[in-house]
Design a protein around this motif. Structure first.
Motif, PDB file in Angstrom:
ATOM      1  N   THR A 142     -15.911   2.585  27.550  1.00  0.00           N
ATOM      2  CA  THR A 142     -17.130   2.063  27.160  1.00  0.00           C
ATOM      3  C   THR A 142     -16.940   2.355  25.427  1.00  0.00           C
ATOM      4  O   THR A 142     -16.859   3.507  25.025  1.00  0.00           O
ATOM      5  CB  THR A 142     -18.361   2.732  27.592  1.00  0.00           C
ATOM      6  N   PHE A 152     -28.382   2.279  14.506  1.00  0.00           N
ATOM      7  CA  PHE A 152     -29.637   2.305  15.430  1.00  0.00           C
ATOM      8  C   PHE A 152     -30.590   3.257  14.934  1.00  0.00           C
ATOM      9  O   PHE A 152     -31.192   3.973  15.562  1.00  0.00           O
ATOM     10  CB  PHE A 152     -28.852   3.113  16.739  1.00  0.00           C
ATOM     11  N   GLN A 171     -37.187   2.669  28.061  1.00  0.00           N
ATOM     12  CA  GLN A 171     -37.501   1.701  29.187  1.00  0.00           C
ATOM     13  C   GLN A 171     -37.700   2.412  30.402  1.00  0.00           C
ATOM     14  O   GLN A 171     -38.592   2.098  31.332  1.00  0.00           O
ATOM     15  CB  GLN A 171     -36.544   0.871  29.351  1.00  0.00           C
ATOM     16  N   LEU A 172     -37.238   3.782  30.778  1.00  0.00           N
ATOM     17  CA  LEU A 172     -37.392   4.418  31.748  1.00  0.00           C
ATOM     18  C   LEU A 172     -38.689   5.139  31.981  1.00  0.00           C
ATOM     19  O   LEU A 172     -38.850   5.817  32.929  1.00  0.00           O
ATOM     20  CB  LEU A 172     -36.334   5.404  32.059  1.00  0.00           C
ATOM     21  N   GLY A 173     -39.518   5.230  31.106  1.00  0.00           N
ATOM     22  CA  GLY A 173     -40.710   5.858  31.041  1.00  0.00           C
ATOM     23  C   GLY A 173     -40.604   7.405  31.202  1.00  0.00           C
ATOM     24  O   GLY A 173     -41.554   7.907  31.789  1.00  0.00           O
ATOM     25  N   LEU A 174     -39.726   7.929  30.695  1.00  0.00           N
ATOM     26  CA  LEU A 174     -39.386   9.478  30.682  1.00  0.00           C
ATOM     27  C   LEU A 174     -39.988   9.926  29.336  1.00  0.00           C
ATOM     28  O   LEU A 174     -40.289   9.196  28.598  1.00  0.00           O
ATOM     29  CB  LEU A 174     -37.824   9.806  30.943  1.00  0.00           C
ATOM     30  N   PHE A 193     -32.092   2.072  23.283  1.00  0.00           N
ATOM     31  CA  PHE A 193     -32.857   1.107  23.392  1.00  0.00           C
ATOM     32  C   PHE A 193     -33.397   1.200  25.024  1.00  0.00           C
ATOM     33  O   PHE A 193     -34.375   0.533  25.512  1.00  0.00           O
ATOM     34  CB  PHE A 193     -32.146  -0.301  23.300  1.00  0.00           C
ATOM     35  N   GLY A 194     -32.264   1.648  25.890  1.00  0.00           N
ATOM     36  CA  GLY A 194     -32.537   1.723  27.248  1.00  0.00           C
ATOM     37  C   GLY A 194     -33.146   2.776  27.784  1.00  0.00           C
ATOM     38  O   GLY A 194     -34.438   2.695  28.543  1.00  0.00           O
ATOM     39  N   THR A 239     -20.694   2.304  20.640  1.00  0.00           N
ATOM     40  CA  THR A 239     -21.882   1.373  20.287  1.00  0.00           C
ATOM     41  C   THR A 239     -22.617   1.129  21.457  1.00  0.00           C
ATOM     42  O   THR A 239     -23.892   1.031  21.318  1.00  0.00           O
ATOM     43  CB  THR A 239     -21.277   0.122  19.562  1.00  0.00           C
ATOM     44  N   LEU A 240     -21.766   0.816  22.700  1.00  0.00           N
ATOM     45  CA  LEU A 240     -22.825   0.528  23.901  1.00  0.00           C
ATOM     46  C   LEU A 240     -23.563   1.678  24.298  1.00  0.00           C
ATOM     47  O   LEU A 240     -24.507   1.530  24.884  1.00  0.00           O
ATOM     48  CB  LEU A 240     -21.687  -0.134  24.773  1.00  0.00           C
ATOM     49  N   ARG A 251     -35.917   6.265  38.852  1.00  0.00           N
ATOM     50  CA  ARG A 251     -36.613   5.865  37.438  1.00  0.00           C
ATOM     51  C   ARG A 251     -36.476   4.592  37.060  1.00  0.00           C
ATOM     52  O   ARG A 251     -37.353   4.087  36.857  1.00  0.00           O
ATOM     53  CB  ARG A 251     -36.011   6.776  36.293  1.00  0.00           C
ATOM     54  N   PHE A 266     -26.424   2.162  22.505  1.00  0.00           N
ATOM     55  CA  PHE A 266     -27.334   1.052  22.944  1.00  0.00           C
ATOM     56  C   PHE A 266     -28.288   1.311  24.179  1.00  0.00           C
ATOM     57  O   PHE A 266     -29.289   1.232  24.151  1.00  0.00           O
ATOM     58  CB  PHE A 266     -26.616  -0.423  23.082  1.00  0.00           C
ATOM     59  N   PHE A 267     -27.482   2.031  25.223  1.00  0.00           N
ATOM     60  CA  PHE A 267     -28.199   2.542  26.571  1.00  0.00           C
ATOM     61  C   PHE A 267     -28.948   3.544  25.996  1.00  0.00           C
ATOM     62  O   PHE A 267     -30.295   3.569  26.437  1.00  0.00           O
ATOM     63  CB  PHE A 267     -27.066   3.148  27.564  1.00  0.00           C
ATOM     64  N   TYR A 276     -20.165  10.901  25.072  1.00  0.00           N
ATOM     65  CA  TYR A 276     -19.134  10.340  24.766  1.00  0.00           C
ATOM     66  C   TYR A 276     -17.905  11.184  24.597  1.00  0.00           C
ATOM     67  O   TYR A 276     -16.865  11.252  24.847  1.00  0.00           O
ATOM     68  CB  TYR A 276     -19.171   9.320  23.656  1.00  0.00           C
ATOM     69  N   LEU A 326     -32.061  -2.981  29.814  1.00  0.00           N
ATOM     70  CA  LEU A 326     -30.962  -2.361  30.212  1.00  0.00           C
ATOM     71  C   LEU A 326     -30.213  -3.174  31.102  1.00  0.00           C
ATOM     72  O   LEU A 326     -28.810  -2.991  31.315  1.00  0.00           O
ATOM     73  CB  LEU A 326     -31.761  -1.296  31.484  1.00  0.00           C
ATOM     74  N   SER A 363     -39.586   2.343  36.896  1.00  0.00           N
ATOM     75  CA  SER A 363     -40.148   1.442  35.661  1.00  0.00           C
ATOM     76  C   SER A 363     -39.644   0.048  35.863  1.00  0.00           C
ATOM     77  O   SER A 363     -39.980  -0.766  34.979  1.00  0.00           O
ATOM     78  CB  SER A 363     -39.169   1.970  34.668  1.00  0.00           C
TER      79      SER A 363
END
Lengths: 218, 301
Positions: free
Chosen positions: A61, A163, A76-79, A72-73, A64-65, B38, A68-69, A95, B234, B42
């Motif tokens: 992978t 980032f 999103q999980l609300g952690l 930006f990702g 950069t990806l 999770r 990204f996870f 990595y 995601l 979400s």
């Protein structure tokens, strides 16, 4: 030189962040890498499988990806909220751990078979074969490639700049966006390049020194 | 590379390994379950989050950006191979005025991060009045970096050859260029082929840096998609990530295949022993143990 001395605050903060990402990411990579490396040579087939999947998946992978996870990702999980710097450290640690694991495994494979066989012949179990006989020898041959992994890690810290982590490669954007700071992009980026060349040379020098000191006579 | 680190497990070891295996499964399942939980909480599995991927247009665009990624990769790969050969030969030159500058260039380009090189080309050069498309910034930066890495790989390959090869070449009356072209390089390339292909995987992964300097490649499109309706951040990362992983796995597979073939070839084995073929050995010889087990079974019958 104005680009450097006119913005010393910016450069020192950026250098500090680069070093934080380097050392903290390196620490995570080392710990996780040793665990995964041990899993990949262990007698437990499932542990080997898990280790293999992890290494192959993450190594193929783009970094950069992975950034990204995380950058930006993850939000999103609300952690619990984490700063971009911490997320960058996690991304680069996860990595680099795969490379550390592979280097360790290669190092274990350079130990002559006879060593492990002799250890087994006197009745040592797996744990002792590893900790008393194989690993102490493996660590020495592992030092040079491990330093190469860390040199790569140092260079990879620049990805964090893409980032919005304020490290060396992002100094250009900050100077460019402000009218009060001296310096043009070319100048700033050349200085960044110079700093990296110096840091990499420093690490290579440590690598050579360790290699000379710990060379195994075989 | 055989390194038999442990015996064929006996009854107690088998039992212990089972417990350890179960523990590993539990930990891994717990982590995966937590992540899925999770994601579920979400709302990442909502249809609205995946909605964008129902459009043919989106997939067409993914195709277009995939082509962009591959275009950058292909040209960068070819150019870096060329540069690698030139630099490797330059660094092995007998003339100091060739060797010293080439050595400096190789070392400097190896030490500068690819992203900084890209930024130098894309943001730096305009201050000198040279404007550059992001495509060329990506390709040239990758060329400079991977070219100098490949140069070192080739040089290591040439230096790992037995000295007699070169001497025999001179003995039959070849000149320097002939020895290099007909004897040393072909062998070095064959020995180093797995490493060269592995470096191409790195090149492929590094094209993803292009998104930071606005080159419209796959990851750039992932960023674009994630600003669409429902903000599927995601989701687009998963889809695009899958594409990257498949492409890199194919290349890695080729590298692995070449390596296995190299190891089987008796011609190359003599040379390959000079460097370290253990680097990418698969599993620490459970195969050996399995064979031992099978043989033992036969003996008893």
């Amino acid at each position: 030189m104005d680009a450097v001395f006119g913005n010393l605050d910016l450069w020192s903060a950026a250098l500090l962040n680069t070093l934080i990402v380097f050392f903290a990411g390196g620490a995570i990579a080392l710990v996780l890498g040793v665990i995964v490396g041990a899993m990949r040579v262990s007698p437990v087939p499932i542990a080997r499988g898990v280790g293999t999947v992890y290494v192959n998946l993450v190594r193929n992978t783009p970094l950069t990806l992975i950034f990204f996870f995380f950058i930006f990702g993850y939000p999103q999980l609300g952690l619990p909220k984490l700063s971009n710097l911490v997320l960058a450290v996690l991304a680069i640690g996860i990595y680099t751990a795969t490379y550390v694991a592979e280097v360790l495994r290669a190092g274990i494979n350079t130990v002559p078979v006879g060593q492990a066989e002799a250890a087994r012949a006197i009745g040592l179990p797996f744990g002792q074969v590893m900790t008393l006989v194989v690993l102490p020898q493996a660590f020495r041959s592992v030092v040079p490639p491990m330093m190469s992994v860390f040199i790569a890690l140092l260079k990879n810290t620049t990805v964090a700049a893409g980032f919005s982590v304020a490290e060396l490669a992002s100094v250009r954007a900050t100077i460019n966006d402000s009218h009060t700071r001296p310096g043009n992009p070319m100048e700033v980026l050349l200085w960044v390049a110079v700093i990296f060349v110096v840091l990499v040379l420093l690490l290579s020098w440590v690598q050579n020194a360790l290699e000379r000191r710990w060379r195994i006579a075989r | 590379m055989t390194s038999v680190l442990y015996d064929v497990p006996g009854p107690r070891a088998v039992a212990r390994n089972r417990v350890l295996g179960a523990a590993t499964v539990l930990v891994v399942l717990a982590v995966i379950a937590f992540v899925i939980y999770r994601l579920y909480v979400s709302g990442q599995f909502d249809a609205s989050k995946w909605y964008v991927f129902t459009f043919t247009r989106v997939w067409e665009q993914i195709g277009v950006h995939l082509v962009n990624t591959l275009a950058a990769f292909a040209l960068a790969a070819i150019l870096s191979l060329v540069v690698g050969f030139v630099l490797a030969i330059g660094r092995l030159s007998d003339h100091a005025w060739v060797r010293v500058p080439v050595t400096v260039i190789t070392e400097v380009f190896r030490a500068i991060p690819v992203l900084v090189l890209m930024m130098l080309l894309y943001f730096g050069l305009p201050t000198l009045g040279v404007k550059m498309e992001p495509y060329w910034a990506v390709v040239l930066a990758l060329m400079a970096y991977n070219g100098s890495v490949l140069a070192e790989v080739l040089r290591a390959g040439i230096e790992s050859l037995p000295r007699g090869q070169k001497e025999a070449g001179y003995a039959i009356g070849l000149r320097k260029s002939g020895v290099m072209r007909l004897i040393l390089l072909p062998q070095a390339v064959r020995v180093m082929l797995p490493v060269i292909v592995a470096q191409l995987v790195v090149t492929m992964k590094d094209t993803a840096l292009g998104f930071i300097i606005t080159y419209p490649e796959l990851l750039y499109y992932a960023k674009l998609l994630s600003s669409q309706q429902g903000r599927p951040i995601l989701q687009s990362a998963f889809v695009i990530g899958g594409i990257y992983i498949v492409m890199c796995l194919i290349l890695s597979g080729i590298a692995k295949y070449l390596e296995i073939r190299t190891r089987r070839s008796p011609k190359l084995n003599a040379i390959a022993n000079a460097h370290d073929p253990a680097a990418d050995d698969d599993a620490t010889l459970t195969e050996v143990i399995a064979v031992q087990k099978a043989l033992r079974g036969k003996d008893q019958i």
